[in-house]
Design a protein around this motif. Structure first.
Motif, PDB file in Angstrom:
ATOM      1  N   LEU A 192      -0.504   5.816   8.560  1.00 38.86           N
ATOM      2  CA  LEU A 192      -0.544   4.824   9.637  1.00 38.86           C
ATOM      3  C   LEU A 192      -0.474   3.448   8.991  1.00 38.86           C
ATOM      4  O   LEU A 192      -0.521   3.325   7.775  1.00 38.86           O
ATOM      5  CB  LEU A 192      -1.826   4.974  10.459  1.00 38.86           C
ATOM      6  N   SER A 193      -0.376   2.391   9.832  1.00 38.04           N
ATOM      7  CA  SER A 193      -0.290   1.043   9.277  1.00 38.04           C
ATOM      8  C   SER A 193      -0.994   0.041  10.175  1.00 38.04           C
ATOM      9  O   SER A 193      -1.409   0.364  11.291  1.00 38.04           O
ATOM     10  CB  SER A 193       1.180   0.631   9.127  1.00 38.04           C
ATOM     11  N   ALA A 194      -1.077  -1.170   9.678  1.00 40.53           N
ATOM     12  CA  ALA A 194      -1.648  -2.253  10.469  1.00 40.53           C
ATOM     13  C   ALA A 194      -0.852  -2.444  11.760  1.00 40.53           C
ATOM     14  O   ALA A 194      -1.421  -2.772  12.800  1.00 40.53           O
ATOM     15  CB  ALA A 194      -1.658  -3.547   9.662  1.00 40.53           C
ATOM     16  N   ASP A 195       0.449  -2.221  11.709  1.00 45.32           N
ATOM     17  CA  ASP A 195       1.277  -2.369  12.910  1.00 45.32           C
ATOM     18  C   ASP A 195       0.829  -1.414  14.020  1.00 45.32           C
ATOM     19  O   ASP A 195       0.872  -1.769  15.193  1.00 45.32           O
ATOM     20  CB  ASP A 195       2.757  -2.154  12.590  1.00 45.32           C
ATOM     21  N   ASP A 196       0.392  -0.226  13.645  1.00 46.66           N
ATOM     22  CA  ASP A 196      -0.106   0.719  14.649  1.00 46.66           C
ATOM     23  C   ASP A 196      -1.346   0.159  15.342  1.00 46.66           C
ATOM     24  O   ASP A 196      -1.497   0.262  16.566  1.00 46.66           O
ATOM     25  CB  ASP A 196      -0.435   2.072  14.009  1.00 46.66           C
ATOM     26  N   VAL A 197      -2.229  -0.457  14.566  1.00 48.09           N
ATOM     27  CA  VAL A 197      -3.442  -1.045  15.140  1.00 48.09           C
ATOM     28  C   VAL A 197      -3.092  -2.273  15.961  1.00 48.09           C
ATOM     29  O   VAL A 197      -3.619  -2.469  17.069  1.00 48.09           O
ATOM     30  CB  VAL A 197      -4.459  -1.381  14.028  1.00 48.09           C
ATOM     31  N   LEU A 205       0.834  -1.212   0.000  1.00 41.03           N
ATOM     32  CA  LEU A 205       0.000   0.000   0.000  1.00 41.03           C
ATOM     33  C   LEU A 205       0.862   1.253   0.000  1.00 41.03           C
ATOM     34  O   LEU A 205       0.569   2.218  -0.721  1.00 41.03           O
ATOM     35  CB  LEU A 205      -0.934   0.003   1.208  1.00 41.03           C
ATOM     36  N   GLU A 206       1.909   1.242   0.786  1.00 42.09           N
ATOM     37  CA  GLU A 206       2.800   2.403   0.859  1.00 42.09           C
ATOM     38  C   GLU A 206       3.497   2.632  -0.478  1.00 42.09           C
ATOM     39  O   GLU A 206       3.579   3.761  -0.963  1.00 42.09           O
ATOM     40  CB  GLU A 206       3.820   2.194   1.980  1.00 42.09           C
ATOM     41  N   ALA A 207       3.952   1.565  -1.089  1.00 42.77           N
ATOM     42  CA  ALA A 207       4.657   1.685  -2.368  1.00 42.77           C
ATOM     43  C   ALA A 207       3.737   2.185  -3.483  1.00 42.77           C
ATOM     44  O   ALA A 207       4.159   2.936  -4.357  1.00 42.77           O
ATOM     45  CB  ALA A 207       5.259   0.331  -2.760  1.00 42.77           C
ATOM     46  N   ARG A 208       2.477   1.801  -3.428  1.00 44.30           N
ATOM     47  CA  ARG A 208       1.556   2.170  -4.505  1.00 44.30           C
ATOM     48  C   ARG A 208       0.918   3.541  -4.312  1.00 44.30           C
ATOM     49  O   ARG A 208       0.234   4.018  -5.211  1.00 44.30           O
ATOM     50  CB  ARG A 208       0.492   1.099  -4.653  1.00 44.30           C
ATOM     51  N   PHE A 228      -9.011  -4.675   3.839  1.00 48.80           N
ATOM     52  CA  PHE A 228      -8.166  -4.071   2.812  1.00 48.80           C
ATOM     53  C   PHE A 228      -8.417  -2.571   2.713  1.00 48.80           C
ATOM     54  O   PHE A 228      -7.481  -1.769   2.764  1.00 48.80           O
ATOM     55  CB  PHE A 228      -8.418  -4.746   1.460  1.00 48.80           C
ATOM     56  N   HIS A 229      -9.662  -2.186   2.579  1.00 45.70           N
ATOM     57  CA  HIS A 229      -9.970  -0.764   2.420  1.00 45.70           C
ATOM     58  C   HIS A 229      -9.676   0.027   3.697  1.00 45.70           C
ATOM     59  O   HIS A 229      -9.295   1.200   3.629  1.00 45.70           O
ATOM     60  CB  HIS A 229     -11.407  -0.580   1.928  1.00 45.70           C
ATOM     61  N   THR A 230      -9.806  -0.611   4.849  1.00 45.41           N
ATOM     62  CA  THR A 230      -9.416   0.038   6.104  1.00 45.41           C
ATOM     63  C   THR A 230      -7.912   0.271   6.115  1.00 45.41           C
ATOM     64  O   THR A 230      -7.435   1.324   6.555  1.00 45.41           O
ATOM     65  CB  THR A 230      -9.858  -0.802   7.313  1.00 45.41           C
ATOM     66  N   MET A 231      -7.167  -0.686   5.592  1.00 49.57           N
ATOM     67  CA  MET A 231      -5.711  -0.508   5.529  1.00 49.57           C
ATOM     68  C   MET A 231      -5.325   0.582   4.532  1.00 49.57           C
ATOM     69  O   MET A 231      -4.361   1.311   4.760  1.00 49.57           O
ATOM     70  CB  MET A 231      -5.030  -1.837   5.219  1.00 49.57           C
ATOM     71  N   VAL A 232      -6.082   0.722   3.440  1.00 51.83           N
ATOM     72  CA  VAL A 232      -5.833   1.828   2.508  1.00 51.83           C
ATOM     73  C   VAL A 232      -6.055   3.151   3.245  1.00 51.83           C
ATOM     74  O   VAL A 232      -5.262   4.088   3.109  1.00 51.83           O
ATOM     75  CB  VAL A 232      -6.732   1.731   1.259  1.00 51.83           C
ATOM     76  N   MET A 233      -7.119   3.220   4.051  1.00 55.74           N
ATOM     77  CA  MET A 233      -7.399   4.425   4.838  1.00 55.74           C
ATOM     78  C   MET A 233      -6.233   4.739   5.774  1.00 55.74           C
ATOM     79  O   MET A 233      -5.754   5.874   5.828  1.00 55.74           O
ATOM     80  CB  MET A 233      -8.677   4.246   5.657  1.00 55.74           C
ATOM     81  N   LEU A 234      -5.764   3.724   6.488  1.00 54.42           N
ATOM     82  CA  LEU A 234      -4.636   3.931   7.400  1.00 54.42           C
ATOM     83  C   LEU A 234      -3.418   4.423   6.624  1.00 54.42           C
ATOM     84  O   LEU A 234      -2.746   5.376   7.046  1.00 54.42           O
ATOM     85  CB  LEU A 234      -4.309   2.640   8.150  1.00 54.42           C
TER      86      LEU A 234
END
Length: 108
Positions: free
Chosen positions: A83-88, A11-14, A72-78
Motif C-alpha cells: 500500500l502507499s500514502a496515496d491509498d491513505v 520505500l518501494e525501491a528499497r 515514516f515507519h507507518t509508511m514503511v508498514m504500508l
C-alpha cells in the motif's frame, strides 16, 4: 510530486535492496512484526513528545521530529503491505467534508 509520493517511491525501491545497505530493506527483511514494533515505539514517543510540548512549548521540534518518525515507519508498514500514502490520502479525501460522528456511524 509531493514528499509523501516521493517517499513512497523510495520505500518501494528499497524493499529489494540489501539490508546491509538500507535501513528500510532491513525492516522489510525483518518482517511485519518488527515494522509494527517500530510503529508502536514511534507512536509512544510521539505521545510523550506531545505531552512534553503541552507543558513546554520549546519542545516543539521534538514533537515534529517524533511525528515524522511515526509517519515514516507507518509508511514503511504500508509499503510492506503493498500500500502507499496515496491509498491513505484517497481515503482522507473521500472522508473530507463528512463530520467525524457521521463517518464513525457509517463504519458501524
Amino acid at each position: 510530486m509531493n514528499i509523501l509520493t516521493e517517499l513512497s517511491s523510495v520505500l518501494e525501491a528499497r524493499k529489494s535492496a540489501s539490508p546491509d545497505d538500507s535501513y528500510i530493506a532491513g525492516l522489510h527483511q525483518a518482517g511485519l512484526n518488527k515494522i509494527l514494533e517500530k510503529v508502536g515505539e514511534e507512536a509512544t514517543e510521539t505521545i510523550l513528545a506531545a505531552k512534553e510540548f503541552e507543558a513546554d512549548p520549546s519542545a516543539q521540534q521534538a514533537l515534529i521530529g517524533e511525528t515524522a518518525d511515526l509517519w515514516f515507519h507507518t509508511m514503511v508498514m504500508l509499503s510492506h503491505l503493498d500500500l502507499s500514502a496515496d491509498d491513505v490520502l484517497t481515503e482522507l479525501k473521500r472522508r473530507f467534508g463528512t463530520g467525524g460522528l457521521e463517518e464513525k456511524a457509517r463504519r458501524s
